[in-house]
Design a protein around this motif. Sequence first.
Motif, PDB file in Angstrom:
ATOM      1  N   PRO A 263     -14.915  63.108 -23.354  1.00  0.00           N
ATOM      2  CA  PRO A 263     -15.542  62.382 -24.791  1.00  0.00           C
ATOM      3  C   PRO A 263     -15.217  60.970 -24.889  1.00  0.00           C
ATOM      4  CG  PRO A 263     -13.734  64.063 -25.256  1.00  0.00           C
ATOM      5  CD  PRO A 263     -13.883  64.078 -23.945  1.00  0.00           C
ATOM      6  N   SER A 264     -16.133  60.376 -25.624  1.00  0.00           N
ATOM      7  CA  SER A 264     -15.827  59.065 -26.143  1.00  0.00           C
ATOM      8  C   SER A 264     -15.136  59.091 -27.044  1.00  0.00           C
ATOM      9  CB  SER A 264     -17.269  58.095 -26.061  1.00  0.00           C
ATOM     10  OG  SER A 264     -17.699  58.889 -27.488  1.00  0.00           O
ATOM     11  N   ARG A 265     -14.626  57.627 -27.512  1.00  0.00           N
ATOM     12  CA  ARG A 265     -13.652  57.754 -28.645  1.00  0.00           C
ATOM     13  C   ARG A 265     -14.380  58.188 -29.880  1.00  0.00           C
ATOM     14  NH1 ARG A 265      -8.905  55.838 -29.820  1.00  0.00           N
ATOM     15  NH2 ARG A 265      -8.451  54.758 -31.824  1.00  0.00           N
ATOM     16  N   GLU A 266     -15.588  57.881 -30.124  1.00  0.00           N
ATOM     17  CA  GLU A 266     -16.403  58.236 -31.339  1.00  0.00           C
ATOM     18  C   GLU A 266     -16.528  60.033 -31.290  1.00  0.00           C
ATOM     19  OE1 GLU A 266     -17.625  55.558 -29.240  1.00  0.00           O
ATOM     20  OE2 GLU A 266     -16.759  54.213 -30.510  1.00  0.00           O
ATOM     21  N   GLU A 267     -16.764  60.406 -30.246  1.00  0.00           N
ATOM     22  CA  GLU A 267     -17.020  61.792 -30.131  1.00  0.00           C
ATOM     23  C   GLU A 267     -16.007  62.603 -30.399  1.00  0.00           C
ATOM     24  OE1 GLU A 267     -20.502  62.508 -26.568  1.00  0.00           O
ATOM     25  OE2 GLU A 267     -18.330  62.267 -26.189  1.00  0.00           O
ATOM     26  N   PHE A 268     -14.717  62.034 -29.930  1.00  0.00           N
ATOM     27  CA  PHE A 268     -13.404  62.605 -30.084  1.00  0.00           C
ATOM     28  C   PHE A 268     -13.019  62.714 -31.688  1.00  0.00           C
ATOM     29  CE2 PHE A 268      -8.821  62.323 -30.455  1.00  0.00           C
ATOM     30  CZ  PHE A 268      -8.434  63.578 -30.127  1.00  0.00           C
ATOM     31  N   LEU A 269     -13.267  61.454 -32.237  1.00  0.00           N
ATOM     32  CA  LEU A 269     -12.916  61.364 -33.586  1.00  0.00           C
ATOM     33  C   LEU A 269     -13.729  62.091 -34.499  1.00  0.00           C
ATOM     34  CD1 LEU A 269     -12.485  57.516 -33.762  1.00  0.00           C
ATOM     35  CD2 LEU A 269     -10.640  59.180 -34.080  1.00  0.00           C
ATOM     36  N   MET A 270     -15.153  62.206 -34.048  1.00  0.00           N
ATOM     37  CA  MET A 270     -15.862  63.260 -34.993  1.00  0.00           C
ATOM     38  C   MET A 270     -15.598  64.808 -34.852  1.00  0.00           C
ATOM     39  SD  MET A 270     -18.476  63.681 -36.894  1.00  0.00           S
ATOM     40  CE  MET A 270     -19.305  61.802 -37.301  1.00  0.00           C
ATOM     41  N   ILE A 271     -15.172  64.975 -33.652  1.00  0.00           N
ATOM     42  CA  ILE A 271     -14.666  66.304 -33.403  1.00  0.00           C
ATOM     43  C   ILE A 271     -13.446  66.724 -34.072  1.00  0.00           C
ATOM     44  CG2 ILE A 271     -13.750  68.004 -31.455  1.00  0.00           C
ATOM     45  CD1 ILE A 271     -15.810  66.593 -29.709  1.00  0.00           C
ATOM     46  N   SER A 272     -12.277  65.754 -34.207  1.00  0.00           N
ATOM     47  CA  SER A 272     -11.093  65.827 -34.791  1.00  0.00           C
ATOM     48  C   SER A 272     -11.466  65.948 -36.216  1.00  0.00           C
ATOM     49  CB  SER A 272     -10.390  64.623 -34.537  1.00  0.00           C
ATOM     50  OG  SER A 272     -10.086  64.619 -33.292  1.00  0.00           O
ATOM     51  N   LYS A 273     -12.429  65.231 -36.971  1.00  0.00           N
ATOM     52  CA  LYS A 273     -12.737  65.062 -38.428  1.00  0.00           C
ATOM     53  C   LYS A 273     -13.344  66.663 -38.719  1.00  0.00           C
ATOM     54  CE  LYS A 273     -13.352  60.248 -39.017  1.00  0.00           C
ATOM     55  NZ  LYS A 273     -14.527  59.208 -39.011  1.00  0.00           N
ATOM     56  N   VAL A 274     -14.129  66.890 -37.929  1.00  0.00           N
ATOM     57  CA  VAL A 274     -14.724  68.268 -38.281  1.00  0.00           C
ATOM     58  C   VAL A 274     -13.888  69.349 -38.144  1.00  0.00           C
ATOM     59  CG1 VAL A 274     -16.611  70.284 -37.516  1.00  0.00           C
ATOM     60  CG2 VAL A 274     -17.110  67.687 -37.646  1.00  0.00           C
ATOM     61  N   ALA A 275     -13.064  69.471 -37.155  1.00  0.00           N
ATOM     62  CA  ALA A 275     -11.903  70.336 -36.805  1.00  0.00           C
ATOM     63  C   ALA A 275     -10.916  70.385 -38.264  1.00  0.00           C
ATOM     64  CB  ALA A 275     -11.287  70.269 -35.665  1.00  0.00           C
ATOM     65  N   GLY A 276     -10.354  69.091 -38.556  1.00  0.00           N
ATOM     66  CA  GLY A 276      -9.471  69.095 -39.866  1.00  0.00           C
ATOM     67  C   GLY A 276     -10.239  69.489 -40.945  1.00  0.00           C
ATOM     68  N   ALA A 277     -11.366  69.375 -41.194  1.00  0.00           N
ATOM     69  CA  ALA A 277     -12.041  69.536 -42.394  1.00  0.00           C
ATOM     70  C   ALA A 277     -12.176  71.296 -42.227  1.00  0.00           C
ATOM     71  CB  ALA A 277     -13.525  69.274 -42.583  1.00  0.00           C
ATOM     72  N   GLY A 278     -12.481  71.864 -41.142  1.00  0.00           N
ATOM     73  CA  GLY A 278     -12.687  73.079 -41.199  1.00  0.00           C
ATOM     74  C   GLY A 278     -11.141  73.980 -41.478  1.00  0.00           C
ATOM     75  N   ILE A 279     -10.201  73.291 -40.955  1.00  0.00           N
ATOM     76  CA  ILE A 279      -8.694  73.730 -41.242  1.00  0.00           C
ATOM     77  C   ILE A 279      -8.356  73.484 -42.873  1.00  0.00           C
ATOM     78  CG2 ILE A 279      -6.183  73.541 -40.806  1.00  0.00           C
ATOM     79  CD1 ILE A 279      -7.008  72.576 -37.819  1.00  0.00           C
ATOM     80  N   LEU A 280      -8.802  72.751 -43.411  1.00  0.00           N
ATOM     81  CA  LEU A 280      -8.440  72.466 -44.681  1.00  0.00           C
ATOM     82  C   LEU A 280      -9.455  73.482 -45.456  1.00  0.00           C
ATOM     83  CD1 LEU A 280      -8.536  68.461 -45.045  1.00  0.00           C
ATOM     84  CD2 LEU A 280      -6.520  70.202 -45.198  1.00  0.00           C
ATOM     85  N   VAL A 281     -10.546  73.592 -45.454  1.00  0.00           N
ATOM     86  CA  VAL A 281     -11.457  74.618 -46.176  1.00  0.00           C
ATOM     87  C   VAL A 281     -10.649  76.055 -45.701  1.00  0.00           C
ATOM     88  CG1 VAL A 281     -13.819  75.727 -46.029  1.00  0.00           C
ATOM     89  CG2 VAL A 281     -13.432  73.393 -45.830  1.00  0.00           C
TER      90      VAL A 281
ATOM     91  N   VAL B  95      -9.462  78.322 -48.932  1.00  0.00           N
ATOM     92  CA  VAL B  95      -9.830  79.518 -49.180  1.00  0.00           C
ATOM     93  C   VAL B  95      -8.458  80.569 -49.167  1.00  0.00           C
ATOM     94  CG1 VAL B  95     -11.434  81.637 -48.463  1.00  0.00           C
ATOM     95  CG2 VAL B  95     -12.290  79.310 -48.534  1.00  0.00           C
ATOM     96  N   GLY B  96      -7.770  80.526 -48.523  1.00  0.00           N
ATOM     97  CA  GLY B  96      -6.838  81.387 -48.138  1.00  0.00           C
ATOM     98  C   GLY B  96      -5.843  81.311 -49.261  1.00  0.00           C
ATOM     99  N   PHE B  97      -5.516  80.038 -49.779  1.00  0.00           N
ATOM    100  CA  PHE B  97      -5.007  79.789 -50.976  1.00  0.00           C
ATOM    101  C   PHE B  97      -5.470  80.375 -51.973  1.00  0.00           C
ATOM    102  CE2 PHE B  97      -3.611  77.166 -54.505  1.00  0.00           C
ATOM    103  CZ  PHE B  97      -2.126  77.441 -54.523  1.00  0.00           C
ATOM    104  N   LEU B  98      -6.682  80.250 -52.379  1.00  0.00           N
ATOM    105  CA  LEU B  98      -7.434  80.868 -53.383  1.00  0.00           C
ATOM    106  C   LEU B  98      -6.993  82.414 -53.397  1.00  0.00           C
ATOM    107  CD1 LEU B  98     -10.440  78.829 -53.881  1.00  0.00           C
ATOM    108  CD2 LEU B  98      -8.786  78.916 -55.420  1.00  0.00           C
ATOM    109  N   ILE B  99      -7.456  83.052 -52.468  1.00  0.00           N
ATOM    110  CA  ILE B  99      -7.331  84.414 -52.210  1.00  0.00           C
ATOM    111  C   ILE B  99      -5.722  84.892 -52.760  1.00  0.00           C
ATOM    112  CG2 ILE B  99      -6.953  86.466 -50.608  1.00  0.00           C
ATOM    113  CD1 ILE B  99      -9.587  85.056 -49.218  1.00  0.00           C
ATOM    114  N   TYR B 100      -4.760  84.220 -52.206  1.00  0.00           N
ATOM    115  CA  TYR B 100      -3.410  84.214 -52.500  1.00  0.00           C
ATOM    116  C   TYR B 100      -3.442  84.431 -53.956  1.00  0.00           C
ATOM    117  CZ  TYR B 100       1.539  83.433 -53.065  1.00  0.00           C
ATOM    118  OH  TYR B 100       2.933  83.531 -53.531  1.00  0.00           O
ATOM    119  N   VAL B 101      -3.791  83.158 -54.630  1.00  0.00           N
ATOM    120  CA  VAL B 101      -3.536  83.062 -55.978  1.00  0.00           C
ATOM    121  C   VAL B 101      -4.073  84.153 -56.739  1.00  0.00           C
ATOM    122  CG1 VAL B 101      -3.998  81.497 -58.081  1.00  0.00           C
ATOM    123  CG2 VAL B 101      -3.138  80.620 -55.800  1.00  0.00           C
TER     124      VAL B 101
END
Length: 65
Positions: free
Chosen positions: A28-46, A50-56
């Motif tokens: 992947p090009s640098r731009e593609e890699f950065l976009m995939i990283s951002k989307v994966a990071g956002a998914g992990i955070l979401v 959600v897991g934290f909300l369920i725990y609380v």
Amino acid sequence: MLKSAKINRNVGQVLKSYLRVLKLSKKPSREEFLMISKVAGAGILVIGFVGFLIYVLLTEVPKWV
């Protein structure tokens, strides 16, 4: 003996299909890699949020009831 030959043939076919996919793939090009990283990071955070909300909810709501 016949069964092992069949398994070897199936393994060979699977490896050939894996190699075909690897030959078609590209780095992947640098731009593609950065976009995939951002989307994966956002998914992990979401999912983490959600897991934290369920725990609380499961730990704090029973105290109120």
